[in-house]
Design a protein around this motif. Structure first.
Motif, mmCIF file in Angstrom:
data_model
loop_
_atom_site.group_PDB
_atom_site.id
_atom_site.type_symbol
_atom_site.label_atom_id
_atom_site.label_comp_id
_atom_site.label_asym_id
_atom_site.label_seq_id
_atom_site.Cartn_x
_atom_site.Cartn_y
_atom_site.Cartn_z
ATOM 1 N N ALA A 1 0.929 -1.173 0.066
ATOM 2 C CA ALA A 1 -0.044 0.028 0.025
ATOM 3 C C ALA A 1 0.857 1.261 -0.207
ATOM 4 O O ALA A 1 0.708 2.167 -0.978
ATOM 5 C CB ALA A 1 -0.900 -0.024 1.361
ATOM 6 N N LEU A 2 1.885 1.210 0.606
ATOM 7 C CA LEU A 2 3.070 2.289 0.881
ATOM 8 C C LEU A 2 3.438 2.620 -0.673
ATOM 9 O O LEU A 2 3.510 3.592 -0.686
ATOM 10 C CB LEU A 2 3.893 2.166 1.838
ATOM 11 C CG LEU A 2 3.424 2.111 3.365
ATOM 12 C CD1 LEU A 2 4.617 1.708 4.213
ATOM 13 C CD2 LEU A 2 2.855 3.246 3.824
ATOM 14 N N TYR A 3 3.975 1.512 -1.304
ATOM 15 C CA TYR A 3 4.322 1.686 -2.425
ATOM 16 C C TYR A 3 3.337 2.247 -3.558
ATOM 17 O O TYR A 3 3.594 3.054 -4.382
ATOM 18 C CB TYR A 3 4.828 0.494 -3.093
ATOM 19 C CG TYR A 3 6.342 0.137 -2.681
ATOM 20 C CD1 TYR A 3 7.163 1.007 -2.851
ATOM 21 C CD2 TYR A 3 6.528 -1.125 -1.873
ATOM 22 C CE1 TYR A 3 9.003 0.655 -2.537
ATOM 23 C CE2 TYR A 3 8.041 -1.375 -1.556
ATOM 24 C CZ TYR A 3 9.123 -0.295 -1.680
ATOM 25 O OH TYR A 3 10.284 -0.840 -1.307
ATOM 26 N N ALA A 4 2.039 1.582 -3.356
ATOM 27 C CA ALA A 4 1.054 2.096 -4.248
ATOM 28 C C ALA A 4 0.567 3.499 -3.985
ATOM 29 O O ALA A 4 0.151 4.046 -5.166
ATOM 30 C CB ALA A 4 -0.289 1.038 -3.944
ATOM 31 N N VAL B 1 -6.151 -5.188 2.696
ATOM 32 C CA VAL B 1 -5.710 -4.076 1.791
ATOM 33 C C VAL B 1 -6.406 -3.748 0.650
ATOM 34 O O VAL B 1 -6.476 -2.508 0.127
ATOM 35 C CB VAL B 1 -4.153 -4.763 1.309
ATOM 36 C CG1 VAL B 1 -4.444 -5.579 -0.002
ATOM 37 C CG2 VAL B 1 -3.369 -3.503 0.634
ATOM 38 N N LEU B 2 -7.681 -4.644 0.556
ATOM 39 C CA LEU B 2 -8.580 -4.059 -0.499
ATOM 40 C C LEU B 2 -9.184 -2.827 -0.187
ATOM 41 O O LEU B 2 -9.861 -2.144 -0.999
ATOM 42 C CB LEU B 2 -9.543 -5.407 -0.775
ATOM 43 C CG LEU B 2 -9.044 -6.416 -1.285
ATOM 44 C CD1 LEU B 2 -9.971 -7.769 -1.247
ATOM 45 C CD2 LEU B 2 -8.548 -6.476 -2.919
ATOM 46 N N ILE B 3 -9.260 -2.587 1.060
ATOM 47 C CA ILE B 3 -10.024 -1.324 1.514
ATOM 48 C C ILE B 3 -9.367 -0.108 1.042
ATOM 49 O O ILE B 3 -9.597 0.897 1.161
ATOM 50 C CB ILE B 3 -10.083 -1.402 3.264
ATOM 51 C CG1 ILE B 3 -11.306 -0.404 3.531
ATOM 52 C CG2 ILE B 3 -8.819 -1.064 3.771
ATOM 53 C CD1 ILE B 3 -11.921 -0.527 4.902
ATOM 54 N N PHE B 4 -8.137 -0.404 0.664
ATOM 55 C CA PHE B 4 -7.206 0.616 0.269
ATOM 56 C C PHE B 4 -7.741 1.314 -1.152
ATOM 57 O O PHE B 4 -7.202 2.375 -1.720
ATOM 58 C CB PHE B 4 -5.560 0.399 0.276
ATOM 59 C CG PHE B 4 -4.728 1.589 0.282
ATOM 60 C CD1 PHE B 4 -4.886 2.451 1.255
ATOM 61 C CD2 PHE B 4 -3.854 1.902 -0.907
ATOM 62 C CE1 PHE B 4 -3.825 3.531 1.190
ATOM 63 C CE2 PHE B 4 -3.183 2.916 -0.894
ATOM 64 C CZ PHE B 4 -2.944 3.829 0.118
ATOM 65 N N ILE C 1 -7.803 0.359 9.958
ATOM 66 C CA ILE C 1 -7.525 1.969 10.100
ATOM 67 C C ILE C 1 -6.266 2.280 9.656
ATOM 68 O O ILE C 1 -5.825 3.455 8.999
ATOM 69 C CB ILE C 1 -7.885 2.441 11.274
ATOM 70 C CG1 ILE C 1 -9.370 2.027 11.642
ATOM 71 C CG2 ILE C 1 -7.980 3.793 11.330
ATOM 72 C CD1 ILE C 1 -9.741 2.372 12.999
ATOM 73 N N MET C 2 -5.144 1.254 9.962
ATOM 74 C CA MET C 2 -3.854 1.536 10.013
ATOM 75 C C MET C 2 -3.458 1.786 8.295
ATOM 76 O O MET C 2 -2.431 2.470 8.162
ATOM 77 C CB MET C 2 -3.024 0.208 10.324
ATOM 78 C CG MET C 2 -3.002 0.148 11.681
ATOM 79 S SD MET C 2 -1.846 -1.171 12.180
ATOM 80 C CE MET C 2 -2.300 -1.357 14.005
ATOM 81 N N TYR C 3 -4.301 1.486 7.282
ATOM 82 C CA TYR C 3 -3.870 1.850 5.726
ATOM 83 C C TYR C 3 -3.953 3.386 5.679
ATOM 84 O O TYR C 3 -3.372 3.668 4.792
ATOM 85 C CB TYR C 3 -4.704 1.004 4.962
ATOM 86 C CG TYR C 3 -4.409 -0.569 4.910
ATOM 87 C CD1 TYR C 3 -3.034 -0.971 4.234
ATOM 88 C CD2 TYR C 3 -5.479 -1.238 5.535
ATOM 89 C CE1 TYR C 3 -3.272 -2.240 4.344
ATOM 90 C CE2 TYR C 3 -5.167 -2.652 5.417
ATOM 91 C CZ TYR C 3 -3.977 -3.093 4.775
ATOM 92 O OH TYR C 3 -3.702 -4.512 4.991
ATOM 93 N N PHE C 4 -4.575 3.883 6.593
ATOM 94 C CA PHE C 4 -4.968 5.467 6.523
ATOM 95 C C PHE C 4 -4.240 6.136 7.816
ATOM 96 O O PHE C 4 -3.725 7.299 7.271
ATOM 97 C CB PHE C 4 -6.504 5.608 6.480
ATOM 98 C CG PHE C 4 -7.235 4.993 5.207
ATOM 99 C CD1 PHE C 4 -6.840 5.240 4.095
ATOM 100 C CD2 PHE C 4 -8.124 3.999 5.642
ATOM 101 C CE1 PHE C 4 -7.684 4.444 3.066
ATOM 102 C CE2 PHE C 4 -8.687 3.195 4.768
ATOM 103 C CZ PHE C 4 -8.630 3.273 3.446
#
Length: 375
Positions: free
Chosen positions: A166-169, A195-198, A307-310
């Motif tokens: 996700a960080l690379y994305a 990670v699909l929530i990203f 929530i961590m993805y954000f």
């Protein structure tokens, strides 16, 4: 606690050193890159050298890694078929990832290093490309060590790998490369489906009327809290997190209060921040999504994983917020930075005082209580 506290102190000391290098040589980008590499190296060592008893899940992942050695390549292949055709099994991409690593090394300690290198390479790139000064990068690393270390460094390997993707994305979002973004996120979802929530963030990040979107989410936060049960049910049905049932005693006043404080300060500084930072709309939109999902942590703490993805954007958002106070005076900006660092360290000490601690792989350490069967 002591080992991570030492890492935090070294983060501060190296930050001071490289800030002076940047100032004296007038090569800020070079000094900042060297600083990021240095701290990532320390974080890789900290994560890779840990005992299997460190963290809640490290030993469980060790058992999974050992079991994976017995699986044939046909079994790995069939796990994909069963998962995507019949809905059986879980995250087949992680089985494949482990199998590939085991071609080169079957030692679990080396595997921990591989995961650490993968994640901190992504984190280092994320911090370097989205900060402007060594001090900003230093603050980002301190925030990581206080708020995210206990998960990404020592616990959730599958989601750690997915978060690295996700960080690379995010760079693909910035460059509007949607196809590459979707391919990367889909591949990462085979390792951890959360990670699909990203994916929606690709489109939400492009919202131009950021201040309205952010304000609406912030002002509706009390409503989200009231109807958090319905929100949790929606997320369970869409994302398949049926195992995240209601948990008595869930939620933390400290984290929620801190999050809302940052959100409110960011709101009042939004005009200046949006003017001075071309990527600020992404940070605000990411933070808005974190606010939207934050009430879920009051249903079950495991929802914090979503929530961590954000919330990871706090690493680069908080330095930008503090930098905005430069328009008042440089002294005010530095004073706020010092206070924030002191508060973060105090929060770390308070939250880690009764924790399990850390041990290197060559030391003796008792496994978490969850691995023992009571009579």
């Amino acid at each position: 606690m002591i080992v991570n506290l030492i890492v935090i102190v070294l983060t501060l000391l190296f930050g001071q050193y490289y800030s002076k290098v940047a100032k004296n040589s007038n090569k800020n980008n070079s000094a900042r890159k060297s600083y990021v590499k240095t701290i990532c190296f320390l974080l890789i060592l900290q994560s890779g050298l840990r005992n299997v008893a460190v963290g809640d899940d490290t030993f469980n992942y060790f058992l999974t890694y050992e079991e994976n050695k017995t699986f044939s390549w046909d079994y790995i292949y069939n796990s994909f078929i069963e998962y995507y055709k019949y809905g059986m099994g879980k995250d087949p991409g992680y089985l494949l990832f482990q199998k590939i690593i085991q071609i080169f090394a079957d030692n679990y300690q080396i595997y921990l290093f591989v995961v650490a290198i993968l994640f901190f390479s992504a984190l280092g790139s994320f911090i370097y490309k989205n900060t402007k000064t060594v001090f900003d990068a230093m603050l980002a690393f301190i925030i990581y060590s206080v708020l995210f270390y206990s998960f990404f460094s020592i616990t959730g390997i599958r989601q750690t790998i997915a978060t690295a993707a996700a960080l690379y994305a995010y760079e693909l979002i910035k460059n509007k490369k949607m196809i590459r973004f979707l391919i990367l996120i889909f591949l990462a979802s085979t390792i951890h489906k959360s990670v699909l929530i990203f994916i929606p963030f690709y489109f939400i990040a492009q919202i131009k009327k950021t201040k309205y979107f952010y304000r609406i989410i912030l002002f509706l936060f009390p409503v989200f809290m009231i109807y958090k049960g319905s929100l949790a049910a929606l997320v369970r049905s869409v994302a398949g997190y049926n195992e995240y049932e209601d948990y008595e005693g869930a939620g933390t006043y400290t984290f929620t209060a801190m999050f809302l404080l940052i959100a409110v300060v960011a709101l009042f500084r939004s005009k200046i921040i949006m003017k001075n930072n071309s990527n600020a709309q992404h940070y605000y939109n990411a933070f808005a999504l974190a606010l939207l999902f934050l009430p879920l942590s009051w249903i079950n703490p495991s929802f914090l994983r979503i929530i961590m993805y954000f919330t990871i954007f706090m690493l680069i958002f908080i330095p930008v917020i503090i930098e905005s106070f430069n328009t008042i005076s440089v002294k005010v900006k530095y004073d706020i930075r010092r206070v924030v660092i002191i508060l973060l360290i105090a929060l770390f000490v308070k939250s880690s005082w009764d924790g399990r601690g850390y041990a290197f792989f060559w030391e003796q350490m008792r496994l978490p209580e969850t691995y023992y069967i009571s009579d």
